[in-house]
Design a protein around this motif. Structure first.
Motif, PDB file in Angstrom:
ATOM      1  N   VAL A  26       0.847  -1.205   0.000  1.00 11.79           N
ATOM      2  CA  VAL A  26       0.000   0.000   0.000  1.00 11.79           C
ATOM      3  C   VAL A  26       0.873   1.242   0.000  1.00 11.79           C
ATOM      4  O   VAL A  26       0.593   2.206  -0.723  1.00 11.79           O
ATOM      5  CB  VAL A  26      -0.965  -0.020   1.205  1.00 11.79           C
ATOM      6  CG1 VAL A  26      -1.642   1.319   1.396  1.00 11.79           C
ATOM      7  CG2 VAL A  26      -1.996  -1.112   1.037  1.00 11.79           C
ATOM      8  N   THR A  27       1.944   1.240   0.787  1.00 12.99           N
ATOM      9  CA  THR A  27       2.831   2.401   0.826  1.00 12.99           C
ATOM     10  C   THR A  27       3.514   2.622  -0.519  1.00 12.99           C
ATOM     11  O   THR A  27       3.630   3.749  -0.985  1.00 12.99           O
ATOM     12  CB  THR A  27       3.889   2.211   1.929  1.00 12.99           C
ATOM     13  OG1 THR A  27       3.226   2.004   3.171  1.00 12.99           O
ATOM     14  CG2 THR A  27       4.787   3.413   2.043  1.00 12.99           C
ATOM     15  N   PHE A  45       0.370   3.484  -3.264  1.00  8.08           N
ATOM     16  CA  PHE A  45      -0.690   4.462  -3.042  1.00  8.08           C
ATOM     17  C   PHE A  45      -0.260   5.709  -2.289  1.00  8.08           C
ATOM     18  O   PHE A  45      -1.031   6.650  -2.188  1.00  8.08           O
ATOM     19  CB  PHE A  45      -1.854   3.804  -2.296  1.00  8.08           C
ATOM     20  CG  PHE A  45      -2.511   2.715  -3.093  1.00  8.08           C
ATOM     21  CD1 PHE A  45      -3.236   3.014  -4.226  1.00  8.08           C
ATOM     22  CD2 PHE A  45      -2.395   1.397  -2.718  1.00  8.08           C
ATOM     23  CE1 PHE A  45      -3.828   2.014  -4.970  1.00  8.08           C
ATOM     24  CE2 PHE A  45      -2.979   0.384  -3.452  1.00  8.08           C
ATOM     25  CZ  PHE A  45      -3.699   0.696  -4.581  1.00  8.08           C
TER      26      PHE A  45
END
Length: 100
Positions: free
Chosen positions: A79-80, A83
């Motif tokens: 996710v890091t 996004f």
């Protein structure tokens, strides 16, 4: 003296959305506190629930480590990486640190 910039509307709305989710989850958890579980009576002599112990049904330590540490770390890293805008995004937008 430099004037402080006001936060953007999208930033404020993102924080409001986060707090709405937190309050909703806290309310749902508090609501579950008042629900009575179904208490089924049973007997230790009931043959339907008397299964023998099988050692292959134990979860290994390796599986526990994988599920509790490695998988969440992978999800956070994914996710890091995909996004969250990084330094190249800030440079492209002209948001780099400027000397005063």
């Amino acid at each position: 003296m430099a004037r402080a910039r006001r936060p953007s509307v999208s930033l404020i709305l993102s924080y409001i959305f986060d707090w709405v989710i937190i309050i909703a989850l806290a309310g749902a958890g508090g609501g579950l506190n008042f629900i009575q579980p179904y208490m089924r009576p049973f007997s230790l002599l009931d043959l339907d629930i008397s299964y023998p112990y099988i050692p292959n049904q134990i979860i290994t330590v390796g599986t526990l480590v994988l599920v509790s540490l490695v998988a969440p770390a992978f999800v956070v890293a994914f996710v890091t990486a995909f996004f969250v805008p990084g330094w190249h995004f800030a440079k492209a937008r002209g948001w780099s640190k400027k000397k005063i």
